[in-house]
Enzyme design. Structure first.
Site, short mmCIF file in Angstrom:
data_model
loop_
_atom_site.label_atom_id
_atom_site.label_comp_id
_atom_site.label_asym_id
_atom_site.label_seq_id
_atom_site.Cartn_x
_atom_site.Cartn_y
_atom_site.Cartn_z
N LYS A 21 87.70 8.15 56.69
CA LYS A 21 87.17 9.38 57.28
C LYS A 21 85.68 9.54 56.94
O LYS A 21 84.86 9.82 57.81
CB LYS A 21 87.99 10.59 56.76
CG LYS A 21 87.53 11.94 57.27
CD LYS A 21 88.63 12.96 57.17
CE LYS A 21 88.77 13.60 55.80
NZ LYS A 21 87.62 14.46 55.41
N SER A 22 85.34 9.36 55.67
CA SER A 22 83.94 9.54 55.25
C SER A 22 83.02 8.57 55.99
O SER A 22 81.93 8.94 56.44
CB SER A 22 83.80 9.28 53.75
OG SER A 22 84.52 10.23 53.02
N ARG A 26 79.94 9.24 58.90
CA ARG A 26 78.58 8.75 58.65
C ARG A 26 78.14 7.75 59.73
O ARG A 26 76.96 7.74 60.12
CB ARG A 26 78.51 8.11 57.25
CG ARG A 26 78.54 9.19 56.15
CD ARG A 26 79.07 8.61 54.86
NE ARG A 26 78.94 9.50 53.71
CZ ARG A 26 79.79 10.49 53.41
NH1 ARG A 26 80.82 10.75 54.20
NH2 ARG A 26 79.62 11.22 52.32
N GLY A 94 84.57 20.02 56.41
CA GLY A 94 83.50 20.26 55.45
C GLY A 94 82.45 19.15 55.48
O GLY A 94 81.25 19.41 55.35
N SER A 166 79.23 16.45 44.19
CA SER A 166 79.70 16.48 45.57
C SER A 166 78.95 15.47 46.42
O SER A 166 77.72 15.55 46.56
CB SER A 166 79.51 17.89 46.16
OG SER A 166 79.60 17.84 47.57
N GLN A 168 79.25 15.30 49.56
CA GLN A 168 78.82 15.98 50.79
C GLN A 168 77.44 16.60 50.58
O GLN A 168 76.56 16.48 51.42
CB GLN A 168 79.84 17.06 51.16
CG GLN A 168 81.18 16.47 51.55
CD GLN A 168 82.20 17.52 51.94
OE1 GLN A 168 81.98 18.72 51.78
NE2 GLN A 168 83.34 17.07 52.45
N ASP A 315 90.15 13.71 46.32
CA ASP A 315 91.09 14.02 47.41
C ASP A 315 92.53 13.60 47.07
O ASP A 315 93.46 13.95 47.80
CB ASP A 315 90.65 13.34 48.70
CG ASP A 315 89.37 13.97 49.25
OD1 ASP A 315 89.07 15.13 48.91
OD2 ASP A 315 88.65 13.29 50.01
N LYS A 342 88.50 23.41 48.28
CA LYS A 342 88.79 22.43 49.33
C LYS A 342 89.42 23.15 50.54
O LYS A 342 89.31 24.36 50.66
CB LYS A 342 89.70 21.34 48.77
CG LYS A 342 88.99 20.45 47.74
CD LYS A 342 87.90 19.63 48.39
CE LYS A 342 87.12 18.80 47.39
NZ LYS A 342 85.94 18.19 48.01
N ARG A 346 93.46 24.08 46.27
CA ARG A 346 94.52 23.08 46.05
C ARG A 346 95.20 23.22 44.68
O ARG A 346 96.34 22.77 44.53
CB ARG A 346 93.95 21.66 46.23
CG ARG A 346 93.75 21.34 47.69
CD ARG A 346 93.40 19.88 47.95
NE ARG A 346 93.26 19.68 49.39
CZ ARG A 346 92.47 18.77 49.96
NH1 ARG A 346 91.75 17.96 49.21
NH2 ARG A 346 92.43 18.67 51.28
C1 S3P Z 1 83.63 13.69 51.25
C2 S3P Z 1 83.38 14.11 49.97
C3 S3P Z 1 84.34 14.88 49.17
C4 S3P Z 1 85.75 14.82 49.73
C5 S3P Z 1 85.80 14.98 51.22
C6 S3P Z 1 84.92 13.92 51.91
C7 S3P Z 1 82.58 12.97 51.97
O1 S3P Z 1 83.92 16.24 49.16
O2 S3P Z 1 86.56 15.79 49.12
O3 S3P Z 1 87.12 14.83 51.70
O4 S3P Z 1 82.87 12.35 53.01
O5 S3P Z 1 81.43 12.99 51.50
P1 S3P Z 1 82.87 16.73 48.04
O6 S3P Z 1 81.82 15.73 48.03
O7 S3P Z 1 82.33 18.05 48.47
O8 S3P Z 1 83.70 16.79 46.78
#
Ligand code: S3P
Length: 434
Positions: A21-22, A26, A94, A166, A168, A315, A342, A346
């Site tokens: 997913k990440s 990107r 997010g 984080s 993100q 996660d 989250k 959670r």
């Molecule tokens: C992610 C970073 C994580 C993760 C999310 C995906 C990403 O969040 O929990 O599912 O793709 O950068 P945080 O970086 O805010 O912890």
């Protein structure tokens, strides 16, 4: 509502879990701002990634999807995005929201980001505030939540010390730094997933990371060039089957091409430390390390996890809780307050739902204490994902070993990261003979 399969006699078979997913998010965003064509193979066609895809299209980028998992992006280069008509809907995602905040802050136009009820409760100042250092103008509500209004404008280089672990937030800051002339540095509190850094390097940017993985240096305004990437299988999706195989009798599950980037393999290590039986056959693919994994039934014992262990399995903590609830001894997880912000809180949803199933789970402000038991005695047969994909899938894995039949409310939430989860799980199950 979905009836969960329980009472299984074994788990056997081979799966290729869907793309990461990440990395899928990107690939879309970085492909969009690169020159030329980017091709993503094994793209994850989940609701979250489709939110990013729709937003990239709304910003004027042509994206073709000849099959659900093949994506071709015609990049517009670093100055080629256009103002969207109306606001950009981030849905439940997010990652889309926070990365777009950094990317859109340096554009020549304004943008508005909105989200669903869950996303609209999540904290966004953690991105808007550090972006100020680059001269960005990002406004959120007085509660620090969406909708966010981003006044795009030229950014300047900055040195930023982050105050939350984080990826993100880090990625938003890197995407802002990329648009500012000069050299920026970003210092993390703890190392987090580094897919943004790796992908930007593959597309031609100068992004360096120190040996302790905590300081990232970004040289601004590079010429990014479109690439062809194969997205590895998502470790966070593989984790459900790793947990299921470890806990279920007569299990041997093979998982093909799973991403094993060091910043994501916390569950693998925890499972091995708890006594899990995991075989790892490693290779490289598209700048990311990948492995075929084989997981078998195991007798597990408890573990203690603290703050520094959390980012590499952030996660997967719902699954650590489940493993602990079936392991011998008392497991303590602390330093995990991030779980409270989250898709759901959670810590609360894990404790509520596993307690309903008969497990012994106690909440801490920043974690959980779990006392393992071989047998559970349910208080309720109706479970709820609370609209959180990872809670829903964890509960489906928890139900496999139980003699009772549980139902799951809000089961559709799994589509956020794994639309075919229930079908893939069903493929592995050997039903109990009646
Ligand atoms: C992610 C970073 C994580 C993760 C999310 C995906 C990403 O969040 O929990 O599912 O793709 O950068 P945080 O970086 O805010 O912890």
């Amino acid at each position: 509502m979905k009836q969960l399969q329980g009472h299984v006699a074994g788990l056997q078979g081979t799966l290729a879990v869907p793309g990461d997913k990440s990395i899928s998010h990107r690939g879309l965003m970085i492909g969009a701002i690169s020159a030329g064509i980017t091709r993503l193979h094994n793209f994850l066609p989940s609701a979250d990634c489709l939110a990013t895809l729709a937003a990239v299209q709304a910003l004027g980028v042509a994206v073709d999807r000849p099959t659900p998992t093949e994506v071709t992006i015609t990049g517009v280069g670093k100055a080629g995005l256009h103002q969207a008509v109306g606001s950009l809907d981030m849905m439940n995602s997010g990652t889309s929201t926070r990365l777009f905040m950094g990317l859109l802050a340096g554009q020549t136009f304004d943008s508005t980001l909105t989200g669903d009820a869950s996303l609209s409760k999540r904290p966004m100042r953690r991105v808007a505030d550090p972006l100020l250092a680059f001269g960005a103008d990002v406004n959120v509500t007085s509660a620090g939540t969406l909708p966010a209004t981003i006044h795009g404008q030229p950014l300047h280089a900055a040195n930023v010390q982050m105050n939350v672990a984080s990826a993100q937030v880090k990625s938003a800051l890197i995407l802002a730094a990329l648009q500012a002339p000069g050299v920026s540095t970003i210092v993390e509190t703890l190392p987090t997933r580094d897919h943004t850094e790796r992908m930007l390097r593959a597309f031609g940017a100068n992004v360096q990371t120190t040996a302790d993985q905590r300081t990232i240096t970004v040289v601004g305004q590079p010429e990014l060039v479109g690439q062809t990437l194969t997205v590895p299988g998502d470790m966070s999706s593989a984790a459900f089957f790793m947990t299921a195989a470890s806990l279920t009798k007569n299990a041997q599950v093979h998982l093909k091409n799973v991403g094993i980037n060091e910043t994501r393999t916390g569950l693998l290590k925890v499972l091995q430390e708890m006594g899990g039986r995991v075989m790892v056959d490693k290779h490289m693919a598209g700048g990311e390390p990948v492995a075929d994994l084989t997981i078998e039934t195991a007798d597990l014992h408890s573990i203690t996890l603290g703050e520094k262990d959390i980012p590499a399995l952030i996660d997967e903590l719902p699954l650590v809780a489940l493993l602990a609830a079936r392991a011998q001894g008392v497991t303590t997880i602390t330093g995990a307050a991030e779980l409270r912000v989250k898709e759901t809180d959670r810590i609360a949803t894990i404790a509520t739902e596993l307690t309903k199933m008969g497990a012994e789970v106690r909440e801490l402000p920043d974690g959980l204490v779990i006392t393992g038991h071989a047998d559970w005695h349910p208080q309720s047969l109706t479970l709820d994902s609370h609209g959180d994909h990872r809670i829903g899938m964890m509960l489906a894995v928890a139900a496999l070993q139980q003699p009772e039949t549980f139902t799951l409310d809000n089961a559709d939430a799994v589509a956020v990261s794994y639309p075919n989860f229930f079908e893939d799980l069903a493929q592995l199950i050997t039903p109990e003979a009646v």
